[in-house]
Design a protein around this motif. Structure first.
Motif, PDB file in Angstrom:
ATOM      1  N   VAL A   1       0.796  -1.063  -0.016  1.00 43.61           N
ATOM      2  CA  VAL A   1       0.169   0.081   0.028  1.00 43.61           C
ATOM      3  C   VAL A   1       0.875   1.268  -0.037  1.00 43.61           C
ATOM      4  N   PRO A   2       0.369   2.431  -0.506  1.00 45.22           N
ATOM      5  CA  PRO A   2       1.327   3.427  -0.529  1.00 45.22           C
ATOM      6  C   PRO A   2       1.518   4.029   0.855  1.00 45.22           C
ATOM      7  N   ALA A   3       2.591   4.718   1.158  1.00 45.66           N
ATOM      8  CA  ALA A   3       2.833   5.485   2.509  1.00 45.66           C
ATOM      9  C   ALA A   3       2.909   6.878   2.337  1.00 45.66           C
ATOM     10  N   ALA A   4       2.427   7.591   3.000  1.00 47.54           N
ATOM     11  CA  ALA A   4       2.548   9.240   2.917  1.00 47.54           C
ATOM     12  C   ALA A   4       3.785   9.524   3.774  1.00 47.54           C
ATOM     13  N   LEU A   5       4.736  10.060   3.111  1.00 52.16           N
ATOM     14  CA  LEU A   5       6.199  10.436   3.695  1.00 52.16           C
ATOM     15  C   LEU A   5       6.564  11.864   3.497  1.00 52.16           C
ATOM     16  N   LYS A   6       6.867  12.588   4.660  1.00 51.69           N
ATOM     17  CA  LYS A   6       7.537  13.864   4.487  1.00 51.69           C
ATOM     18  C   LYS A   6       9.014  13.794   3.961  1.00 51.69           C
ATOM     19  N   GLN A   7       9.437  12.764   4.549  1.00 53.33           N
ATOM     20  CA  GLN A   7      11.136  12.632   4.335  1.00 53.33           C
ATOM     21  C   GLN A   7      11.458  11.254   4.163  1.00 53.33           C
ATOM     22  N   MET A   8      12.344  10.881   3.243  1.00 51.58           N
ATOM     23  CA  MET A   8      12.739   9.522   2.990  1.00 51.58           C
ATOM     24  C   MET A   8      14.320   9.240   2.806  1.00 51.58           C
ATOM     25  N   THR A   9      15.036   8.687   3.251  1.00 51.28           N
ATOM     26  CA  THR A   9      16.426   8.084   3.334  1.00 51.28           C
ATOM     27  C   THR A   9      16.623   7.369   1.974  1.00 51.28           C
ATOM     28  N   LEU A  10      17.616   7.733   1.139  1.00 50.83           N
ATOM     29  CA  LEU A  10      18.189   7.014   0.241  1.00 50.83           C
ATOM     30  C   LEU A  10      19.711   6.660   0.172  1.00 50.83           C
ATOM     31  N   ALA A  11      20.246   5.427   0.522  1.00 49.43           N
ATOM     32  CA  ALA A  11      21.450   5.373   0.421  1.00 49.43           C
ATOM     33  C   ALA A  11      22.012   5.209  -1.063  1.00 49.43           C
ATOM     34  N   PRO A  12      23.156   5.112  -1.300  1.00 49.78           N
ATOM     35  CA  PRO A  12      23.765   4.907  -2.722  1.00 49.78           C
ATOM     36  C   PRO A  12      22.962   3.631  -3.524  1.00 49.78           C
ATOM     37  N   ALA A  13      22.479   3.693  -4.380  1.00 51.58           N
ATOM     38  CA  ALA A  13      21.772   2.582  -5.205  1.00 51.58           C
ATOM     39  C   ALA A  13      20.453   2.248  -4.712  1.00 51.58           C
ATOM     40  N   GLU A  14      19.954   2.990  -3.679  1.00 52.44           N
ATOM     41  CA  GLU A  14      18.567   2.647  -3.433  1.00 52.44           C
ATOM     42  C   GLU A  14      17.525   3.648  -4.316  1.00 52.44           C
ATOM     43  N   ARG A  15      16.384   3.058  -4.418  1.00 51.30           N
ATOM     44  CA  ARG A  15      15.405   3.558  -5.225  1.00 51.30           C
ATOM     45  C   ARG A  15      14.010   3.835  -4.455  1.00 51.30           C
ATOM     46  N   ALA A  16      13.280   4.721  -4.505  1.00 47.17           N
ATOM     47  CA  ALA A  16      11.929   4.901  -4.060  1.00 47.17           C
ATOM     48  C   ALA A  16      11.304   5.760  -5.108  1.00 47.17           C
ATOM     49  N   GLU A  17      10.032   5.169  -5.232  1.00 47.00           N
ATOM     50  CA  GLU A  17       9.146   5.936  -6.409  1.00 47.00           C
ATOM     51  C   GLU A  17       8.060   6.604  -5.490  1.00 47.00           C
ATOM     52  N   VAL A  18       7.729   7.647  -6.090  1.00 45.49           N
ATOM     53  CA  VAL A  18       6.632   8.388  -5.165  1.00 45.49           C
ATOM     54  C   VAL A  18       5.712   9.124  -5.914  1.00 45.49           C
ATOM     55  N   ILE A  19       4.606   9.461  -5.775  1.00 48.17           N
ATOM     56  CA  ILE A  19       3.679  10.217  -6.330  1.00 48.17           C
ATOM     57  C   ILE A  19       3.652  11.661  -5.670  1.00 48.17           C
ATOM     58  N   VAL A  20       3.884  12.648  -6.282  1.00 47.49           N
ATOM     59  CA  VAL A  20       3.803  13.896  -5.668  1.00 47.49           C
ATOM     60  C   VAL A  20       2.578  14.691  -6.235  1.00 47.49           C
ATOM     61  N   ASP A  21       1.623  15.323  -5.641  1.00 48.72           N
ATOM     62  CA  ASP A  21       0.551  15.899  -6.180  1.00 48.72           C
ATOM     63  C   ASP A  21       0.768  17.416  -5.919  1.00 48.72           C
ATOM     64  N   PHE A  22       0.693  18.057  -7.268  1.00 41.19           N
ATOM     65  CA  PHE A  22       0.791  19.447  -7.228  1.00 41.19           C
ATOM     66  C   PHE A  22      -0.368  20.074  -7.568  1.00 41.19           C
ATOM     67  N   THR A  23      -1.504  19.353  -7.447  1.00 42.50           N
ATOM     68  CA  THR A  23      -2.714  19.959  -7.532  1.00 42.50           C
ATOM     69  C   THR A  23      -3.205  21.135  -6.796  1.00 42.50           C
ATOM     70  N   ASN A  24      -3.571  22.178  -7.304  1.00 48.02           N
ATOM     71  CA  ASN A  24      -3.956  23.521  -6.521  1.00 48.02           C
ATOM     72  C   ASN A  24      -2.629  24.312  -5.980  1.00 48.02           C
ATOM     73  N   MET A  25      -1.503  24.009  -6.677  1.00 47.80           N
ATOM     74  CA  MET A  25      -0.366  24.583  -6.363  1.00 47.80           C
ATOM     75  C   MET A  25       0.180  25.563  -7.302  1.00 47.80           C
ATOM     76  N   ASN A  26      -0.702  25.850  -8.121  1.00 47.45           N
ATOM     77  CA  ASN A  26      -0.337  26.946  -9.168  1.00 47.45           C
ATOM     78  C   ASN A  26       0.467  27.968  -8.757  1.00 47.45           C
ATOM     79  N   GLY A  27       1.679  28.321  -9.485  1.00 53.41           N
ATOM     80  CA  GLY A  27       2.437  29.510  -9.066  1.00 53.41           C
ATOM     81  C   GLY A  27       3.544  29.173  -7.987  1.00 53.41           C
ATOM     82  N   ARG A  28       3.302  27.970  -7.425  1.00 54.89           N
ATOM     83  CA  ARG A  28       4.273  27.452  -6.466  1.00 54.89           C
ATOM     84  C   ARG A  28       5.966  27.231  -7.064  1.00 54.89           C
ATOM     85  N   GLU A  29       6.734  27.390  -6.094  1.00 56.73           N
ATOM     86  CA  GLU A  29       8.021  26.948  -6.579  1.00 56.73           C
ATOM     87  C   GLU A  29       8.524  25.991  -5.396  1.00 56.73           C
TER      88      GLU A  29
END
Ligand code: C2O
Ligand code: CU
Ligand code: CU
Length: 513
Positions: free
Chosen positions: A280-308
């Motif tokens: 199941v998906p996990a909602a995370l604010k931060q994640m650690t990646l060591a060399p060679a590790e991968r993580a796939e995430v979905i990032v939702d930019f909906t309603n964030m128009n104009g944001r950097e």
């Protein structure tokens, strides 16, 4: 160099050479060329595949029969300082040697890219082990974000640093049915650190600090670049639509760990680990990646128009007790929510994605205890070892194909080592602190705390695991389906190149019938 001055490069998908009888053939050629890595920097001489750093993305389907001819058209002299005191890089071998490994691939040994199965330009010279000119990838594994990179003995750190890396993506029917963001909204991000000389050339140290007397070039204990590149650009930006994106994060750095977060404070929904989709998906604010590790995430930019929004890094280097990143190494890339939405976002963050078998001990046939330790070499340099053995020592790990083992990593060093096993995917059982001095003095393992579950971003199938200092890390793997010679190693490339790598041999179950 200015931050967020250049757009993120979109990595092109490699076209097959040809397809015939249900087989797909590819041809990828390693070469040297110049590429602009930042608009404030002169062109940099790099190595890559097909004239690109990173190499083109290879996209395959589960069970697709893929054949790749990895060709070396590199020059005869290395771009970076070779240390000839390091195993496999002695003066008796050619300076430029390559062998490509697909990290995370389940393949037969002769196609795995064994570190000694190297070859030189146009296959003029080949290493001592199975030197096939055409590698066969059977892709008998689930959808996952894998990557290909060089693995030549004693110079892997230099070959990868020069640019020899790219993505290898496997898709399957289950993944397709999930309606994840796809096409241009599915973006692989290869994160690496590099340093540059004033003329734009890649900087890689030729000596330790202080230098080793009597040595011209020396391997360093770890290397940290002072800029962060994504897909071969220093601190790029990406213009995004206000919608969901699938980001495939890969730490392709030599030694640097990342603790990634978005400065908007928003959550990333992790959907996959190294070797496939999570349950199941996990909602995370931060994640650690060591060399060679991968993580796939979905990032939702909906309603964030104009944001950097800046993707940032908080990981100390060395990990885990080194200094915090400075302003430069704390920045990875920027997302600009600018574009108009081109079509309605019908993608989803699914509720259930995969079936991950629950961990049990019933099927375990063997438990191995393996020490991660360090000694000092004849030049006074740190030498990191796996179970106190070197690359040339006889094989000691020889699981039988089809059986399940627990590998226990007892880390008595000061650093986290990302341990990677070829051929297999595994699950992390736990981590537990122990009394290091008691262990080193009396060989007695005494725990000083209770076991910890793996971190949230580590739940699911993995091929690389962080073995933290002063802790015992346990993983469970089923070996096979193939048998033969593979390797396991630390994926800090400076360690891997200097003895922190061991062969392992999967025995065919036939032998025991
Ligand atoms: Cu990513 Cu043995 O390698
Ligand atoms: Cu690998
Ligand atoms: Cu290491």
């Amino acid at each position: 160099m200015r931050k967020f001055a250049d757009p993120l490069p979109v990595l092109p998908v490699k076209k097959p050479w040809f397809k015939e009888d249900g087989k797909t053939y590819y041809h990828l050629t390693m070469n040297q060329f110049k590429q602009r890595l930042h608009s404030d920097l002169p062109d940099t001489t790099v190595w890559g595949y097909d004239g690109m750093y990173p190499g083109p993305t290879v996209k395959v389907h589960t069970n697709e029969q893929v054949y790749v001819k990895w060709n070396n058209c590199l020059p005869d002299t290395h771009l970076l300082p070779v240390d000839q005191t390091v195993h496999g890089a002695y003066p008796d071998v050619p300076e430029v040697r390559t062998v490509t490994h697909i990290h995370g691939a389940c393949v037969r040994p002769e196609s795995d890219g064994y570190p000694e199965a190297w070859f030189t330009k146009n296959f003029d010279r080949t290493g001592p082990y199975f030197t096939r000119k055409m590698y066969h990838y059977e892709n008998c594994q689930q959808a996952s974000t894998l990557w290909y990179h060089d693995h030549a003995l004693g110079i892997t750190r230099l070959n990868v640093y020069a640019g020899l890396a790219g993505f290898y993506l496997i898709s399957d029917e289950n993944e397709k049915a999930l309606h994840l963001p796809e096409g241009e909204f599915d973006i692989p991000l290869l994160i690496q650190d590099r340093s540059f000389n004033a003329d734009g050339s890649l900087y890689y140290p030729s000596q330790t600090d202080p230098p080793v007397p009597g040595l011209e070039t020396s391997i360093v204990a770890m290397f940290f670049g002072d800029t962060i590149l994504v897909n071969g650009k220093v601190w790029p930006y990406l213009e995004v639509e206000p919608r969901r994106y699938r980001l495939r994060l890969l730490n392709g750095s030599n030694s640097r760990f990342y603790m990634l977060f978005l400065d908007s404070g928003q959550q990333m929904f992790q959907i996959a680990t190294d070797s496939g989709l999570r349950a199941v998906p996990a909602a995370l604010k931060q994640m650690t990646l060591a060399p060679a590790e991968r993580a796939e995430v979905i990032v939702d930019f909906t309603n964030m128009n104009g944001r950097e929004i800046v993707l940032k890094n908080a990981a100390p280097a060395p990990y885990p007790d080194g200094p915090k990143p400075d302003q430069d190494t704390a920045a990875v890339m920027q997302f600009r929510v600018k574009k108009r939405i081109t079509r309605i976002d019908t993608s989803r963050i699914p509720e259930v994605m995969n079936h991950i078998p629950p961990l049990s001990f019933k099927d375990v046939t063997r438990v191995r205890k393996l020490t991660l330790n360090s000694v000092t070499d004849q030049f006074g340099r740190d030498l990191m070892l796996l179970d106190n053995r070197t690359w040339d020592d006889p094989v000691t790990e020889n699981p039988v194909a089809g059986t399940t083992e627990i590998w226990t990593f007892i880390n008595v060093t000061m650093h986290t080592h990302p341990i990677h096993l070829h051929l297999v995917d595994f699950q992390i059982l736990d981590r537990q602190p122990f009394d290091v001095s008691r262990f080193t003095e009396k060989k007695e393992l005494r725990f000083t705390g209770s076991p910890r579950h793996p971190d949230t971003e580590e739940e699911g199938w993995k091929d690389t695991v962080r073995a933290d200092p002063g802790e015992v890390t346990r993983i469970k793997a089923r070996f096979g389906p193939f048998s033969g010679l593979y390797v396991w190693h630390c994926h800090i490339l400076e360690h891997e190149d200097y003895e922190m790598m061991r062969p392992f041999y999967v025995l065919s179950s036939q032998t025991f019938l």
